[in-house]
Design a protein around this motif. Sequence first.
Motif, PDB file in Angstrom:
ATOM      1  N   ALA A   1       0.851  -1.073  -0.151  1.00 18.95           N
ATOM      2  CA  ALA A   1       0.002   0.032   0.031  1.00 18.95           C
ATOM      3  C   ALA A   1       0.812   1.269  -0.114  1.00 18.95           C
ATOM      4  N   ALA A   2       1.896   1.107   0.917  1.00 14.46           N
ATOM      5  CA  ALA A   2       2.940   2.322   0.775  1.00 14.46           C
ATOM      6  C   ALA A   2       3.603   2.495  -0.471  1.00 14.46           C
ATOM      7  N   LEU A   3       4.122   1.581  -1.042  1.00 16.79           N
ATOM      8  CA  LEU A   3       4.748   1.453  -2.426  1.00 16.79           C
ATOM      9  C   LEU A   3       3.864   2.097  -3.350  1.00 16.79           C
ATOM     10  N   LEU A   4       2.709   1.648  -3.400  1.00 12.31           N
ATOM     11  CA  LEU A   4       1.669   1.996  -4.427  1.00 12.31           C
ATOM     12  C   LEU A   4       1.176   3.292  -4.272  1.00 12.31           C
ATOM     13  N   ARG A   5       1.557   3.835  -2.959  1.00  8.05           N
ATOM     14  CA  ARG A   5       0.996   5.385  -2.703  1.00  8.05           C
ATOM     15  C   ARG A   5      -0.555   5.313  -2.561  1.00  8.05           C
TER      16      ARG A   5
ATOM     17  N   GLY B   1       2.750   2.089  14.037  1.00  9.21           N
ATOM     18  CA  GLY B   1       4.340   2.439  14.118  1.00  9.21           C
ATOM     19  C   GLY B   1       4.973   1.963  12.780  1.00  9.21           C
ATOM     20  N   TYR B   2       4.608   0.613  12.427  1.00 10.46           N
ATOM     21  CA  TYR B   2       5.123   0.195  11.283  1.00 10.46           C
ATOM     22  C   TYR B   2       4.805   0.871  10.053  1.00 10.46           C
ATOM     23  N   ALA B   3       3.420   1.428   9.885  1.00 11.72           N
ATOM     24  CA  ALA B   3       3.005   2.094   8.814  1.00 11.72           C
ATOM     25  C   ALA B   3       3.686   3.454   8.652  1.00 11.72           C
TER      26      ALA B   3
ATOM     27  N   GLY C   1       6.032   5.435   5.674  1.00  9.38           N
ATOM     28  CA  GLY C   1       5.613   6.675   5.053  1.00  9.38           C
ATOM     29  C   GLY C   1       3.920   6.622   4.796  1.00  9.38           C
ATOM     30  N   VAL C   2       3.381   5.486   5.126  1.00  8.12           N
ATOM     31  CA  VAL C   2       1.891   5.672   4.827  1.00  8.12           C
ATOM     32  C   VAL C   2       1.401   6.987   5.838  1.00  8.12           C
TER      33      VAL C   2
ATOM     34  N   PRO D   1       8.139  11.417 -11.190  1.00 14.81           N
ATOM     35  CA  PRO D   1       8.545  10.486 -10.148  1.00 14.81           C
ATOM     36  C   PRO D   1       7.080  10.007  -9.645  1.00 14.81           C
ATOM     37  N   TYR D   2       6.954   8.663  -9.360  1.00 14.09           N
ATOM     38  CA  TYR D   2       5.550   8.108  -9.095  1.00 14.09           C
ATOM     39  C   TYR D   2       5.109   8.612  -7.618  1.00 14.09           C
ATOM     40  N   ALA D   3       6.140   9.204  -6.968  1.00 16.96           N
ATOM     41  CA  ALA D   3       5.908   9.800  -5.820  1.00 16.96           C
ATOM     42  C   ALA D   3       5.047  11.127  -5.948  1.00 16.96           C
ATOM     43  N   ALA D   4       5.182  11.676  -7.171  1.00 25.29           N
ATOM     44  CA  ALA D   4       4.538  13.098  -7.560  1.00 25.29           C
ATOM     45  C   ALA D   4       3.472  12.857  -8.410  1.00 25.29           C
TER      46      ALA D   4
END
Lengths: 432, 310
Positions: A142-146, A176-178, A182-183, A399-402
């Motif tokens: 989920a974090a990777l796929l934003r 804590g893990y999430a 960066g979730v 960038p995928y992050a953007a």
Amino acid sequence: MRTTAESTEPSAATALLRFATAGSVDDGKSTLVGRLLHDSTSVPSDQLEAVSRASRARGQETPDLALLTDGLRAEREQGITIDVAYRYFATPRRRFILADTPGHVQYTRNMVTGASTAELAVVLVDARNGVVEQTRRHAAVAALLRVPHVVLAVNKMDLVDYAEAAFATIADEFAGYAASLGVPEVTAVPISALAGDNVVTRSAHMDWYSGPTVLEHLETVPVTHDPTDDPARFPVQYVIRPRTAEHPDYRGYAGQLASGVLRVGDRVTVHPAGRSSTIAAIDALGQSVEVAWAPQSVTLRLADDLDISRGDLIAPANAPVRAGQDLAATVCHLHDRPLRPGDRVLVKHTTRTVKAIVKEIPTRLTLADLSQHPDPGELAANDIGRVVLRTAEPLAVDPYAASRRTGSFLLIDPADGSTLTAGMARAATGSP
Amino acid sequence: MTGSSFTGVTYPPFTLTHVDALESEAVHIFREVAGEFERPLILFSGGKDSLVMLHLALKAFAPAPLPFGLLHVDTGHNFPEVLRFRDETVAEHGLRLHVASVQRYLDNGRLRERPDGTRNPLQTLPLLEAINEHRFDAVFGGGRRDEEKARAKERVFSLRDEFGGWDPRRQRPELWQLYNGRHSPGEHVRVFPLSNWTELDVWQYIAREKIVLPSIYYAHRREVFSRSGMWLAPGAWGGPKDGERVATRLVRYRTVGDMSCTGAVDSDADTVEKVIAEIAASRLTERGATRADDKLSEAAMEDRKREGYF
């Protein structure tokens, strides 16, 4: 400046939420989905009747809600979910498209598929087992796929006596893990999918919980993202040239805004060629408008006659895209055939498909502890890793992050057309 | 479910309603196919889903003419008013229509009538032969994932082998809005631009866009008889049989297809607004209410799709 939002009749004006579910085999995901559909009265009676009939034929006394979601012959025979299915339901507050992803062996690629278009992911855990490796895997994907919102559904609370402490321990550990992944936001809900606690209706057994039920949260989570925050990106899909008596000189660039807002009069640059012009007109499916925003499908007309074709990207002159032939990305490999350095592939990015070669696979991610395994040699199905590609022509990639839309791509096998790999660009592409 | 309680709600600027979002997505799909394929084709029956599809396609390429032809697989048992409507629509927009005739295949002995009289499964062979003959490489269908459980598993771009077959276990994953239309010679791709629409969405769009439908979608008095719990229209296709009594009732159709397996529902909804209210309150799916062929077995649709059905 608004057009369609105000002119639409009220009955069609509800917003749409796309979400995905993730959970391993025995966490009760099918039961949760069945419960969500059933208790929100989204299951038509003929489908419910078919499920009851099939359940009886198998010797089960109560209708097996999992049969609502397992549609294929092989799935029903084996009692497992093989493939992503899409479900549709509505409440008076919102319309939902649910990507129901299986938690079985091929978990990663299927969850990647479901999460790619989701604005929210529901991660299910068994209250008796707490956060396990599979939970961390789902959170990492989920974090990777934003995916902007994550719901942790702590299921089977009935089997831990509806104890607040059991829930709190799991919710804290997951939060804590999430956070370390960066979730941006996690909402934890204690539920029993089987008994119906806190899925649609509030539980009578957990008065210590004051948060929303799963459905309440789905109905109210804010998903309207303001597109004015993002630079406009317009991949050209198709050039419309009627050449009819009525429209002898019409030349329009058809496409769907991947992000941002475009207005008549905006100065724009066409990538990767780098030529600039001004937006002379915007046609929104037959209606002339002054402004368009993502994800509207529109047709642009420019003041100058530039050479523009499918695969080009139109962006504001003051917010250009970097184009280059070296593409570094995080990928999830989907195909049973492994991906290796030296492989010749096709990259499909927005509306452009170009030849490329896999130059390097520097690392493979170990999802259990998020460590990077260096120089893995290849990526097998379901592996997530970093890849460096060299493309035959420059690609204008964000960038995928953007941008999930202009930062994502597929790798395709040029020989048989198979979809091999899902890619998320890491940084803007470098110069040649 | 009509959302009328939302009257007066104001949305922030730059949002899309769900109908606008679905329209935008469907248009994107049409344009992707136009950009990537050589010989696309729209399956067109004159029913509501194919009329909505056609409307979206016309909008996607306006002001240019539609870059696709149409194909209707005529079972020989279609409702005459729908066929008339089909031909009027084709003439109005200056479209190219191919017709693949099940009756011709029966007449020349290449297909045989089934004992149960339904001609729906018989459509597959004429469809696949028309696709082969004209070398169509992308075929648009109006199928929606909400219709049926096997359709819920269907991709937007669905690769079919050289026999037209669908293998649900070997589907390509479909991510983001990146549709992979690559195929080998002889294969083709079925494309479903209405995948994410529900029956209610289709009707709300019909209302908003003022799309005209064949009259049988609205309540009217007609002669029907009851078989297997459905109101069927009498006709040369083979009904009523002995013991089945014809009566005149106020009915409408939720789907239109072969007369032998498409049932009418009791309804007084004679306007689009009343139809929307009726569907929003209905506890039956359109196929559950009116399609006999899906009740043949638990996996009837999946089995037909594997053979090449749409």
